[in-house]
Design a protein around this motif. Structure first.
Motif, PDB file in Angstrom:
ATOM      1  N   ALA A  80       2.030  22.211 -28.752  1.00 45.01           N
ATOM      2  CA  ALA A  80       2.945  22.504 -29.858  1.00 45.01           C
ATOM      3  C   ALA A  80       3.804  21.280 -30.182  1.00 45.01           C
ATOM      4  O   ALA A  80       4.054  20.958 -31.343  1.00 45.01           O
ATOM      5  CB  ALA A  80       3.837  23.689 -29.497  1.00 45.01           C
ATOM      6  N   PHE A  81       4.221  20.593 -29.141  1.00 50.01           N
ATOM      7  CA  PHE A  81       5.064  19.410 -29.288  1.00 50.01           C
ATOM      8  C   PHE A  81       4.330  18.289 -30.043  1.00 50.01           C
ATOM      9  O   PHE A  81       4.850  17.714 -30.998  1.00 50.01           O
ATOM     10  CB  PHE A  81       5.474  18.941 -27.887  1.00 50.01           C
ATOM     11  CG  PHE A  81       6.218  17.646 -27.831  1.00 50.01           C
ATOM     12  CD1 PHE A  81       7.577  17.588 -28.142  1.00 50.01           C
ATOM     13  CD2 PHE A  81       5.579  16.481 -27.425  1.00 50.01           C
ATOM     14  CE1 PHE A  81       8.276  16.390 -28.056  1.00 50.01           C
ATOM     15  CE2 PHE A  81       6.273  15.280 -27.336  1.00 50.01           C
ATOM     16  CZ  PHE A  81       7.614  15.233 -27.656  1.00 50.01           C
ATOM     17  N   PHE A  82       3.091  18.002 -29.647  1.00 46.63           N
ATOM     18  CA  PHE A  82       2.342  16.898 -30.265  1.00 46.63           C
ATOM     19  C   PHE A  82       1.898  17.240 -31.683  1.00 46.63           C
ATOM     20  O   PHE A  82       1.708  16.347 -32.509  1.00 46.63           O
ATOM     21  CB  PHE A  82       1.127  16.526 -29.410  1.00 46.63           C
ATOM     22  CG  PHE A  82       1.486  15.832 -28.122  1.00 46.63           C
ATOM     23  CD1 PHE A  82       2.319  14.719 -28.119  1.00 46.63           C
ATOM     24  CD2 PHE A  82       1.002  16.296 -26.894  1.00 46.63           C
ATOM     25  CE1 PHE A  82       2.660  14.071 -26.935  1.00 46.63           C
ATOM     26  CE2 PHE A  82       1.337  15.662 -25.700  1.00 46.63           C
ATOM     27  CZ  PHE A  82       2.168  14.546 -25.718  1.00 46.63           C
ATOM     28  N   GLN A  83       1.721  18.526 -31.962  1.00 42.86           N
ATOM     29  CA  GLN A  83       1.279  18.924 -33.299  1.00 42.86           C
ATOM     30  C   GLN A  83       2.217  18.470 -34.397  1.00 42.86           C
ATOM     31  O   GLN A  83       1.799  18.231 -35.520  1.00 42.86           O
ATOM     32  CB  GLN A  83       1.152  20.443 -33.360  1.00 42.86           C
ATOM     33  CG  GLN A  83      -0.255  20.923 -33.083  1.00 42.86           C
ATOM     34  CD  GLN A  83      -0.334  22.427 -33.109  1.00 42.86           C
ATOM     35  OE1 GLN A  83       0.322  23.074 -33.926  1.00 42.86           O
ATOM     36  NE2 GLN A  83      -1.124  22.978 -32.210  1.00 42.86           N
ATOM     37  N   TYR A 161      13.260  18.783 -26.921  1.00 43.76           N
ATOM     38  CA  TYR A 161      13.460  18.527 -28.351  1.00 43.76           C
ATOM     39  C   TYR A 161      12.115  18.263 -29.017  1.00 43.76           C
ATOM     40  O   TYR A 161      11.096  18.161 -28.348  1.00 43.76           O
ATOM     41  CB  TYR A 161      14.382  17.312 -28.553  1.00 43.76           C
ATOM     42  CG  TYR A 161      15.756  17.504 -27.985  1.00 43.76           C
ATOM     43  CD1 TYR A 161      16.765  18.122 -28.726  1.00 43.76           C
ATOM     44  CD2 TYR A 161      16.047  17.086 -26.688  1.00 43.76           C
ATOM     45  CE1 TYR A 161      18.036  18.302 -28.191  1.00 43.76           C
ATOM     46  CE2 TYR A 161      17.315  17.269 -26.148  1.00 43.76           C
ATOM     47  CZ  TYR A 161      18.302  17.877 -26.898  1.00 43.76           C
ATOM     48  OH  TYR A 161      19.544  18.065 -26.374  1.00 43.76           O
ATOM     49  N   ASN A 162      12.152  18.102 -30.330  1.00 38.74           N
ATOM     50  CA  ASN A 162      10.916  17.788 -31.049  1.00 38.74           C
ATOM     51  C   ASN A 162      10.551  16.310 -30.880  1.00 38.74           C
ATOM     52  O   ASN A 162      11.351  15.501 -30.399  1.00 38.74           O
ATOM     53  CB  ASN A 162      11.039  18.165 -32.531  1.00 38.74           C
ATOM     54  CG  ASN A 162      12.185  17.447 -33.225  1.00 38.74           C
ATOM     55  OD1 ASN A 162      12.424  16.269 -32.981  1.00 38.74           O
ATOM     56  ND2 ASN A 162      12.900  18.164 -34.079  1.00 38.74           N
ATOM     57  N   PHE A 163       9.337  15.969 -31.322  1.00 41.70           N
ATOM     58  CA  PHE A 163       8.824  14.617 -31.109  1.00 41.70           C
ATOM     59  C   PHE A 163       9.701  13.561 -31.774  1.00 41.70           C
ATOM     60  O   PHE A 163      10.032  12.542 -31.172  1.00 41.70           O
ATOM     61  CB  PHE A 163       7.385  14.499 -31.618  1.00 41.70           C
ATOM     62  CG  PHE A 163       6.764  13.170 -31.279  1.00 41.70           C
ATOM     63  CD1 PHE A 163       6.000  13.023 -30.131  1.00 41.70           C
ATOM     64  CD2 PHE A 163       6.959  12.048 -32.092  1.00 41.70           C
ATOM     65  CE1 PHE A 163       5.451  11.790 -29.791  1.00 41.70           C
ATOM     66  CE2 PHE A 163       6.408  10.821 -31.759  1.00 41.70           C
ATOM     67  CZ  PHE A 163       5.655  10.695 -30.610  1.00 41.70           C
ATOM     68  N   SER A 164      10.082  13.792 -33.020  1.00 44.59           N
ATOM     69  CA  SER A 164      10.789  12.734 -33.745  1.00 44.59           C
ATOM     70  C   SER A 164      12.143  12.432 -33.097  1.00 44.59           C
ATOM     71  O   SER A 164      12.559  11.274 -33.040  1.00 44.59           O
ATOM     72  CB  SER A 164      10.936  13.076 -35.233  1.00 44.59           C
ATOM     73  OG  SER A 164      11.707  14.234 -35.391  1.00 44.59           O
ATOM     74  N   PHE A 345      19.649  14.507 -21.503  1.00 47.84           N
ATOM     75  CA  PHE A 345      18.277  14.831 -21.093  1.00 47.84           C
ATOM     76  C   PHE A 345      17.381  15.235 -22.264  1.00 47.84           C
ATOM     77  O   PHE A 345      17.785  16.013 -23.125  1.00 47.84           O
ATOM     78  CB  PHE A 345      18.293  15.944 -20.047  1.00 47.84           C
ATOM     79  CG  PHE A 345      18.972  15.510 -18.771  1.00 47.84           C
ATOM     80  CD1 PHE A 345      18.386  14.556 -17.953  1.00 47.84           C
ATOM     81  CD2 PHE A 345      20.212  16.027 -18.417  1.00 47.84           C
ATOM     82  CE1 PHE A 345      19.009  14.127 -16.791  1.00 47.84           C
ATOM     83  CE2 PHE A 345      20.843  15.619 -17.248  1.00 47.84           C
ATOM     84  CZ  PHE A 345      20.245  14.660 -16.435  1.00 47.84           C
ATOM     85  N   LEU A 346      16.170  14.702 -22.226  1.00 49.62           N
ATOM     86  CA  LEU A 346      15.162  15.038 -23.239  1.00 49.62           C
ATOM     87  C   LEU A 346      14.079  15.960 -22.679  1.00 49.62           C
ATOM     88  O   LEU A 346      13.345  16.589 -23.425  1.00 49.62           O
ATOM     89  CB  LEU A 346      14.491  13.762 -23.757  1.00 49.62           C
ATOM     90  CG  LEU A 346      15.383  12.694 -24.366  1.00 49.62           C
ATOM     91  CD1 LEU A 346      14.531  11.526 -24.869  1.00 49.62           C
ATOM     92  CD2 LEU A 346      16.219  13.261 -25.507  1.00 49.62           C
ATOM     93  N   PHE A 347      13.971  15.963 -21.333  1.00 55.07           N
ATOM     94  CA  PHE A 347      12.947  16.759 -20.662  1.00 55.07           C
ATOM     95  C   PHE A 347      13.584  17.496 -19.484  1.00 55.07           C
ATOM     96  O   PHE A 347      14.657  17.112 -19.020  1.00 55.07           O
ATOM     97  CB  PHE A 347      11.814  15.867 -20.128  1.00 55.07           C
ATOM     98  CG  PHE A 347      11.257  14.925 -21.154  1.00 55.07           C
ATOM     99  CD1 PHE A 347      10.274  15.350 -22.031  1.00 55.07           C
ATOM    100  CD2 PHE A 347      11.741  13.627 -21.266  1.00 55.07           C
ATOM    101  CE1 PHE A 347       9.772  14.484 -23.000  1.00 55.07           C
ATOM    102  CE2 PHE A 347      11.237  12.754 -22.235  1.00 55.07           C
ATOM    103  CZ  PHE A 347      10.252  13.191 -23.093  1.00 55.07           C
ATOM    104  N   ILE A 367      10.513  22.845 -30.573  1.00 56.20           N
ATOM    105  CA  ILE A 367       9.938  21.536 -30.338  1.00 56.20           C
ATOM    106  C   ILE A 367       8.939  21.120 -31.397  1.00 56.20           C
ATOM    107  O   ILE A 367       8.301  20.101 -31.282  1.00 56.20           O
ATOM    108  CB  ILE A 367       9.258  21.503 -28.950  1.00 56.20           C
ATOM    109  CG1 ILE A 367       8.368  22.740 -28.793  1.00 56.20           C
ATOM    110  CG2 ILE A 367      10.293  21.462 -27.832  1.00 56.20           C
ATOM    111  CD1 ILE A 367       7.227  22.514 -27.894  1.00 56.20           C
ATOM    112  N   ASN A 368       8.768  21.943 -32.418  1.00 55.86           N
ATOM    113  CA  ASN A 368       7.920  21.475 -33.523  1.00 55.86           C
ATOM    114  C   ASN A 368       8.355  22.081 -34.849  1.00 55.86           C
ATOM    115  O   ASN A 368       9.374  22.750 -34.921  1.00 55.86           O
ATOM    116  CB  ASN A 368       6.440  21.764 -33.232  1.00 55.86           C
ATOM    117  CG  ASN A 368       6.130  23.235 -33.213  1.00 55.86           C
ATOM    118  OD1 ASN A 368       7.035  24.076 -33.364  1.00 55.86           O
ATOM    119  ND2 ASN A 368       4.882  23.580 -33.066  1.00 55.86           N
TER     120      ASN A 368
END
Ligand SMILES: *[C@@H]1O[C@H](CO)[C@@H](O)[C@H](O)[C@H]1NC(C)=O
Ligand SMILES: *[C@@H]1O[C@H](CO)[C@@H](O)[C@H](O)[C@H]1NC(C)=O
Ligand SMILES: *[C@@H]1O[C@H](CO)[C@@H](O)[C@H](O)[C@H]1NC(C)=O
Length: 368
Positions: A80-83, A161-164, A345-347, A367-368
């Protein structure tokens, strides 16, 4: 005579100049036409026969380096995150047990198909083989020159969080993110490492770091610090393992060194590169210090959040942390990003599959 002859000569000179100019003009027109025709036909030929010119728009990438035992139990959250990232600003590498292959049968996320490194080794948790696994991941990932950050993740880590957001946070500084603190606890530094690793360079931290290309290369090239770790940094045997190992004469005097909790930090200190790091980790881990009644085990295990523990409050509490206190240095690190106070923290880890499914369900994890 002079005058008479002068005039016609003068006239004929003018005429010659005029002629010359006309010829020149005609010639340049002809040239222009030729040029036009040539370039038009070239453009035409180009668009007809060749692919459009490749514009180099590849952006810097973050290499996501997963250390797993087998399968990736949380692949669905990463999927879901990478999408959400359409520009290909990431690459994925997985170190799993030797021979393990990620395909339709072993993962439900196509992002992970065939992303296992093919030269993986058997990792013993808390042994120097973990460091070697990290180096194998780095050696594979550094071949792609667009990989500019190298992020280590465990198979129980989730993004918060989301990718960006994560991409911007990590790429907005030229430093690595490495939690590193002076380690004064008796018994963890083995004096036999001296003089190769003097005690003033001895550091502790976590293995879940983010490295720049330069620091990744330093770790790949290291042939001085790692051999010392292999010889002199060993974890203390736990009571339940005493059956399998020779009983230590005095357990309290035994060195208790977990290689992957000291290695990168000590290496960076040895190389004098601590000015190039942000001294904190981006992955949150909760250490179980209190619940264990067994003194030997105290402080040993990171907490694993199960379905019942992983509440929206837990996630929001972790996301809300904006400073970290380093006890051994009496140092409080206020987290900053892009020159502004920021979340630390991001992760986060460690989460079970059920816990993460519950979190996605409760939509606290966007996250997306
Ligand atoms: C492993 O992968 C590399 C490329 O990443 C390739 O050159 C090599 O041949 C592979 N080795 C095996 C044993 O498949
Ligand atoms: C990503 O997350 C950040 C912080 O939560 C948010 O401000 C931003 O709008 C999100 N971006 C996208 C593309 O979803
Ligand atoms: C997710 O939510 C649905 C209803 O909203 C519920 O039926 C399901 O059990 C939930 N799943 C988990 C893993 O919490």
């Amino acid at each position: 005579m002079k005058r008479r002859s002068f005039l016609p000569q003068h006239r004929s000179g003018r005429w010659r100049i005029k002629l010359l100019l006309m010829v020149l003009l005609l010639f340049s027109c002809f040239c222009l036409l030729l040029l036009n025709h040539y370039s038009f036909s070239r453009v035409f030929e180009h668009s007809a026969a060749e692919a459009p010119p490749v514009v180099d728009t590849q952006k810097p990438k973050i290499a996501f380096l997963f250390i797993a035992r087998n399968r990736l139990p949380l692949e669905f959250v990463w999927d879901a995150f990478f999408q959400a990232e359409k520009e290909g600003k990431f690459s994925i590498f997985v170190h799993s047990r030797p021979g393990f292959i990620l395909n339709e049968a072993t993962t439900r996320s196509a992002y992970f198909y065939n992303r296992q490194v093919n030269n993986s080794i058997q990792v013993e948790w808390g042994e120097a083989s973990m460091i070697e696994a990290e180096r194998i991941l780095l050696r594979n990932a550094i071949k792609d020159s667009f990989n500019e950050r190298f992020l280590f993740l465990s198979d129980s880590c989730i993004p918060l969080y989301n990718f960006s957001y994560i991409y911007k946070y990590i790429m907005s500084t030229t430093t690595s993110f490495i939690d590193s603190f002076a380690d004064t606890k008796e018994g963890r530094y083995n004096p036999r490492m001296n003089p190769v690793i003097p005690v003033y360079n001895w550091r502790k931290g976590s293995q879940w770091v983010v490295l720049t290309r330069k620091h990744a290369q330093v770790m790949i090239n290291d042939d001085a610090v790692l051999p010392e770790f292999e010889k002199h940094c060993r974890r203390k045997s736990l009571p339940e393992f005493w059956r399998d190992h020779p009983f230590p004469a005095d357990p309290s005097k035994e060195h208790n060194c977990i290689p992957d909790e000291h290695y990168v930090q000590t290496l960076i200190a040895q190389k004098g590169l601590e000015g190039e790091i942000t001294r904190r980790a981006l992955t949150h881990t909760l250490w179980d210090l209190s619940s264990s009644k067994d003194r030997q085990r105290r402080g040993w295990h990171p907490v694993t959040y199960k379905l019942s523990d992983a509440t929206p409050k837990l996630i929001n509490d972790i996301k809300g942390i904006d400073n970290i206190y380093y006890e051994t240095e009496y140092r409080r690190e206020w987290c900053r990003s892009q020159g502004m106070p920021s979340k630390c923290f991001l992760f986060a880890r460690k989460f079970t599959r059920a816990a993460v499914m519950g979190l996605l369900n409760s939509s606290v994890l966007i996250i997306n």
